[in-house]
Design a protein around this motif. Structure first.
Motif, short mmCIF file in Angstrom:
data_model
loop_
_atom_site.label_atom_id
_atom_site.label_comp_id
_atom_site.label_asym_id
_atom_site.label_seq_id
_atom_site.Cartn_x
_atom_site.Cartn_y
_atom_site.Cartn_z
N UNK A 151 40.80 46.82 47.58
CA UNK A 151 39.59 46.69 46.78
C UNK A 151 39.94 46.42 45.31
N UNK A 152 40.95 47.11 44.82
CA UNK A 152 41.38 46.90 43.44
C UNK A 152 41.90 45.48 43.26
N UNK A 153 42.58 44.95 44.26
CA UNK A 153 43.06 43.57 44.19
C UNK A 153 41.89 42.58 44.07
N UNK A 154 40.75 42.93 44.68
CA UNK A 154 39.58 42.05 44.60
C UNK A 154 39.16 41.84 43.15
N UNK A 155 39.11 42.91 42.37
CA UNK A 155 38.65 42.75 40.98
C UNK A 155 39.77 42.28 40.05
N UNK A 156 40.99 42.20 40.57
CA UNK A 156 42.06 41.57 39.78
C UNK A 156 41.88 40.05 39.78
N UNK A 157 41.16 39.56 40.77
CA UNK A 157 40.98 38.12 40.91
C UNK A 157 40.02 37.56 39.88
N UNK A 158 39.84 36.24 39.88
CA UNK A 158 38.95 35.60 38.91
C UNK A 158 37.49 35.99 39.14
N UNK A 159 36.72 36.02 38.06
CA UNK A 159 35.29 36.32 38.15
C UNK A 159 34.59 35.12 38.80
N UNK A 160 33.78 35.34 39.84
CA UNK A 160 33.08 34.22 40.47
C UNK A 160 32.12 33.55 39.49
N UNK A 161 31.85 32.29 39.71
CA UNK A 161 30.85 31.60 38.91
C UNK A 161 29.49 32.21 39.20
N UNK A 162 28.65 32.30 38.17
CA UNK A 162 27.35 32.93 38.38
C UNK A 162 26.28 32.25 37.54
N UNK A 163 25.03 32.40 38.04
CA UNK A 163 23.86 31.90 37.31
C UNK A 163 23.23 33.07 36.58
N UNK A 164 22.94 32.89 35.30
CA UNK A 164 22.46 34.00 34.48
C UNK A 164 21.05 34.44 34.80
N UNK A 165 20.84 35.74 34.71
CA UNK A 165 19.53 36.37 34.87
C UNK A 165 19.40 37.50 33.86
N UNK A 166 18.17 37.87 33.56
CA UNK A 166 17.91 39.05 32.73
C UNK A 166 18.15 40.28 33.59
N UNK A 167 19.06 41.15 33.16
CA UNK A 167 19.45 42.32 33.93
C UNK A 167 18.98 43.61 33.27
N UNK A 168 18.64 44.58 34.10
CA UNK A 168 18.39 45.93 33.60
C UNK A 168 19.72 46.61 33.30
N UNK A 169 20.66 46.46 34.18
CA UNK A 169 22.06 46.92 34.10
C UNK A 169 22.27 48.37 34.51
N UNK A 170 21.17 49.14 34.68
CA UNK A 170 21.29 50.47 35.26
C UNK A 170 20.09 50.74 36.16
#
Length: 322
Positions: free
Chosen positions: A177-196
């Motif tokens: 699982x830790x190796x997963x987040x060592x990888x590159x950030x996927x491309x994403x489309x922006x949205x307004x987030x609450x974040x919590x």
């Protein structure tokens, strides 16, 4: 833990004199504060419900949010005040901003005053399926908000080096699982987030006489509002539901979000990245997750129980999406 106890003691004290004077300056003519109640469940801020009385005997409630000795308090309150302002007229049930003193120019500590929404947080297992569906629909509505001016971008604080593997956790699974987040950030489309966005920040109107009639009355705590991928907000709610109600609820909420019309990353590997990133972030804050839940009545959710659920949830993610 000493800092937490100190904040708890501080919150139980009456509203501080300078803050009280500041709040009073933002009341309507003839109004005064007639009551104050500490609101429990928050992690970083003191929360108080203030009852305001008018000369004709009518009362209304406001909420005072105060950051005591919190790093970046000015940034948090700036974000929240911007978010509350841009949400006006969108249909998203958020508090109304009354005043903010982000730099503590007038109050003892950085503070924000807002309207008080009806409803209450609901954290019990009973009825979670209905509530999860409502949460998903409201999160889709939040992500549909299009600010006139772009809000600040998201920040992912967790790194591969800060993850805390739970005691007894499967070392191989967590390493993968830790190796997963060592990888590159996927491309994403922006949205307004609450974040919590999670059950602790959602107020439900749940009539005892009609449990099926439950509805969301408000969404609070907009201090982390930002611009980023919808997957990040969804992943955060997935983690919280998995720890509150059982590991399977993580992926069930992601499915509910799509059923409500939300759009997530197309590739399983990209979804895994965001879900794992938030799950691993929770590993650093298990005590902060579990304490307010126990205070709200979920006394069985000890730190150890939450750690075990987190381990099971991360395992499910890796088994299902890898």
């Amino acid at each position: 833990m000493g800092v937490e106890r100190e904040r708890a003691r501080s919150a139980e004290q009456p509203v501080r004199p300078l803050t009280l004077a500041w709040v009073s300056r933002h009341l309507e003519a003839g109004e005064r504060i007639v009551g104050s109640e500490v609101l429990h469940g928050g992690i970083t801020a003191e929360m108080r419900k203030l009852t305001v009385g008018a000369r004709d005997g009518r009362t209304r409630d406001l909420v005072l949010r105060t950051f005591v000795d919190v790093e970046d308090a000015e940034d948090w309150l700036d974000r929240e005040s911007v978010a509350l302002t841009l949400l006006v007229g969108t249909g998203v049930p958020a508090p109304g901003l009354i005043a903010v003193d982000a730099t503590a120019a007038h109050c003892e500590f950085p503070s924000l005053l807002m309207t008080c929404l009806p409803g209450r947080t609901v954290l019990e297992d009973e009825g979670v399926e209905r509530r999860a569906s409502l949460l998903a629909r409201h999160l889709v509505a939040i992500h549909a908000v299009r600010p006139v001016e772009r809000v600040r971008g998201y920040v992912a604080l967790t790194t591969a080096d800060t993850v805390v593997v739970p005691e007894g956790g499967d070392a191989a699974v967590w390493a993968a699982a830790i190796d997963v987040i060592r990888g590159p950030v996927p491309r994403w489309e922006g949205r307004f987030l609450h974040r919590d966005f999670q059950p602790g920040n959602v107020l439900f109107d749940a009539p005892a006489s009609s449990p099926a009639g439950v509805r969301i009355a408000g969404v609070v705590d907009w201090a982390g509002a930002c611009w980023g991928p919808a997957d990040l907000d969804v992943a955060h709610c997935c983690t919280n539901l998995a720890l509150l109600h059982g590991p399977a609820w993580g992926l069930r909420f992601a499915a509910a979000y799509e059923e409500a019309g939300g759009v997530l990353a197309a590739a399983a590997s990209e979804r895994l990245y965001w879900l794992v990133r938030d799950g691993l972030a929770a590993s650093e804050e298990v005590r902060q997750f579990s304490r307010p839940w126990r205070e709200a009545g979920r006394t069985e959710l000890t730190t150890r129980v939450v750690e075990e659920r987190l381990d099971a949830y991360v395992t499910i993610l890796m088994d299902t999406l890898r």
